[in-house]
Write a protein that holds these residues in place. Structure first.
Motif, PDB file in Angstrom:
ATOM      1  N   HIS A   1       5.023  -7.142  -0.392  1.00  0.00           N
ATOM      2  CA  HIS A   1       5.432  -6.190  -1.605  1.00  0.00           C
ATOM      3  C   HIS A   1       5.382  -7.108  -3.029  1.00  0.00           C
ATOM      4  N   SER A   2       5.025  -8.465  -3.060  1.00  0.00           N
ATOM      5  CA  SER A   2       5.066  -9.160  -4.055  1.00  0.00           C
ATOM      6  C   SER A   2       3.767  -8.862  -5.100  1.00  0.00           C
ATOM      7  N   ALA A   3       3.988  -8.884  -6.392  1.00  0.00           N
ATOM      8  CA  ALA A   3       2.976  -8.582  -7.366  1.00  0.00           C
ATOM      9  C   ALA A   3       1.725  -9.593  -6.967  1.00  0.00           C
ATOM     10  N   ALA A   4       2.148 -10.756  -6.907  1.00  0.00           N
ATOM     11  CA  ALA A   4       1.008 -11.763  -6.616  1.00  0.00           C
ATOM     12  C   ALA A   4       0.245 -11.547  -5.541  1.00  0.00           C
ATOM     13  N   PHE A   5       0.872 -11.097  -4.327  1.00  0.00           N
ATOM     14  CA  PHE A   5      -0.061 -10.527  -3.318  1.00  0.00           C
ATOM     15  C   PHE A   5      -0.878  -9.432  -3.574  1.00  0.00           C
ATOM     16  N   ARG A   6      -0.517  -8.386  -4.361  1.00  0.00           N
ATOM     17  CA  ARG A   6      -1.217  -7.173  -4.675  1.00  0.00           C
ATOM     18  C   ARG A   6      -2.597  -7.902  -5.550  1.00  0.00           C
ATOM     19  N   ARG A   7      -2.271  -8.715  -6.165  1.00  0.00           N
ATOM     20  CA  ARG A   7      -3.400  -9.083  -7.495  1.00  0.00           C
ATOM     21  C   ARG A   7      -4.523  -9.955  -6.570  1.00  0.00           C
ATOM     22  N   LEU A   8      -4.195 -10.393  -5.362  1.00  0.00           N
ATOM     23  CA  LEU A   8      -5.281 -11.333  -4.530  1.00  0.00           C
ATOM     24  C   LEU A   8      -6.478  -9.933  -4.343  1.00  0.00           C
ATOM     25  N   ALA A   9      -6.263  -8.683  -4.470  1.00  0.00           N
ATOM     26  CA  ALA A   9      -7.275  -7.857  -4.282  1.00  0.00           C
ATOM     27  C   ALA A   9      -8.425  -8.001  -5.201  1.00  0.00           C
ATOM     28  N   HIS A  10      -8.253  -8.437  -6.406  1.00  0.00           N
ATOM     29  CA  HIS A  10      -9.220  -8.788  -7.373  1.00  0.00           C
ATOM     30  C   HIS A  10      -9.277  -9.980  -7.965  1.00  0.00           C
ATOM     31  N   LYS A  11      -9.197 -10.869  -6.904  1.00  0.00           N
ATOM     32  CA  LYS A  11      -9.567 -12.214  -7.073  1.00  0.00           C
ATOM     33  C   LYS A  11     -10.450 -12.888  -6.238  1.00  0.00           C
TER      34      LYS A  11
END
Length: 405
Positions: A45-55
């Motif tokens: 649920h962290s923002a950092a985990f979600r951002r991995l979708a576009h890294k």
């Protein structure tokens, strides 16, 4: 093919959520989840985990929708880590949590972004994605009312820091990858307050997550490279093991269409590596006689790993990918463009913090008298960007976006 007992069981050397060393800040126990399940859920649920979708994993995401990103890679690592942990009697929730969190500290544009940030930050302690992951889960995530970070258990934090093995030699000096520069400051500072025993291994769950990472990225980099047309079936046949798999597929399914051949190749490679790791790890564990997680930590070598034969295959595949994929002219051009984006964003934000979002700009202004702290804040901001946001910011600030094709 050897059949494995897949009945869930808990080995005496597994981590035990009921005996966790606790969290940095005490919290009431969850009535419906173990401590390690709670850690996994907080990571997801962290923002950092979600951002991995576009890294970036290997290919910049806008190269195509079917290539792996850091997020899909992390999910695949989580699946493999659970398989290894369950077969070895480990806590599969902890193994999955570590697998899902292992790349949280990566910058935009993969290792290229990390290299550029590390060079820029050299006067201020450098940049290391494992140390950055620790910063994210202990400081930078701001979601909870009672604390910064995710307030994960110490077992999860230990595994996040040491999943690739000890950071210190027996004599207290840094291991080779940190020998020249010393350990990242974030790791040293955290260990001084919350001892992680940097000279020992992490538990077997962290070792399973690390091995799962190797299995996943070897297999899916072959997959993505073949789909992108950078690798060919003829090239991969240079690796004897992959050639043998290809021959098996051709014998069983003559004339199979290429997209199915790729999938068969990848799944057979993953299956072999998982089954080999289970068999070899069980032998190592039996020889070691470990009966507790403390005894796992005290070992002189990892207990979860490949047999010598599969270690050799792993090295050959890595060497092949380095020569034929990672250093391909197409990817080199992408890296040059990515490096330009990061190299131009950092000084712009450092000199003009008002170009950053208000909360970040305020943090930089409050650190006006401390250049190192100011640089670290800018570094944190850029490291957290997705590839596409970094490109968008470059276009906004400089009126142009570098070409990635």
């Amino acid at each position: 093919m050897q059949a494995f007992d897949l009945t869930p069981r808990r080995a005496p050397y597994a981590a035990d959520a009921t005996k966790s060393r606790g969290r940095l800040i005490n919290e009431p126990k969850s009535p419906s989840r173990s401590d390690f399940q709670r850690d996994r859920d907080r990571i997801i649920h962290s923002a950092a985990f979600r951002r991995l979708a576009h890294k970036t994993q290997v290919f910049v995401p806008h190269e195509g929708d079917h290539y792996r990103t850091r997020l899909t890679h992390s999910i695949e690592v989580g699946q493999i880590a659970r398989a290894l942990a369950r077969a070895l009697g480990l806590d599969d929730d902890l193994a999955e949590a570590l697998a899902l969190a292992h790349d949280l500290g990566h910058t935009p544009f993969g290792h290229t972004g990390e290299d550029v940030l590390d060079a820029i930050m050299l006067p201020y302690g450098g940049f290391d994605h494992n140390a950055q992951a620790l910063r994210i889960v202990t400081k930078l995530e701001r979601r909870y009312a009672a604390f910064d970070g995710l307030n994960l258990t110490l077992e999860t934090l230990e595994g996040l820091v040491k999943h690739n093995g000890p950071l210190l030699e027996a004599d207290g000096t840094p291991v080779p990858r940190y020998a020249k520069r010393g350990l990242p400051a974030a790791l040293v500072a955290f260990d001084a307050v919350h001892r992680l025993d940097l000279g020992t291994f992490a538990g077997a769950e962290a070792q399973a997550a690390a091995l799962a990472d190797d299995i996943a990225y070897n297999a899916h980099d072959i997959d993505d490279g073949l789909r992108a047309g950078i690798l060919t079936f003829q090239q991969i046949s240079e690796v004897d093991f992959l050639r043998d798999i290809g021959s098996e597929i051709e014998a069983l399914y003559p004339g199979l269409e290429p997209v199915r051949i790729i999938h068969e190749l990848v799944r057979r490679l993953i299956t072999h590596c998982i089954e080999d790791a289970i068999d070899e790890s069980r032998k190592r564990i039996e020889r070691s006689g470990v009966a507790s997680i403390e005894e796992v930590r005290a070992q002189k070598s990892a207990l979860v790993g490949f047999s010598e034969a599969t270690q050799s295959v792993d090295k050959m595949i890595k060497s092949f990918l380095f020569q034929n994929l990672y250093r391909h002219p197409r990817l080199n051009a992408m890296r040059d463009s990515a490096a330009e984006v990061i190299a131009r964003l950092f000084p712009r934000f450092f000199d003009a913090p008002e170009e950053m979002p208000p909360e970040w700009a305020d943090s930089v202004r409050r650190a006006a008298g401390d250049e190192a702290k100011r640089a670290r804040i800018v570094c944190d901001y850029i490291a957290g960007m997705t590839d596409r946001f970094a490109i968008t910011e470059h276009r906004r600030l400089f009126g142009v976006a570098p070409e990635f094709s």
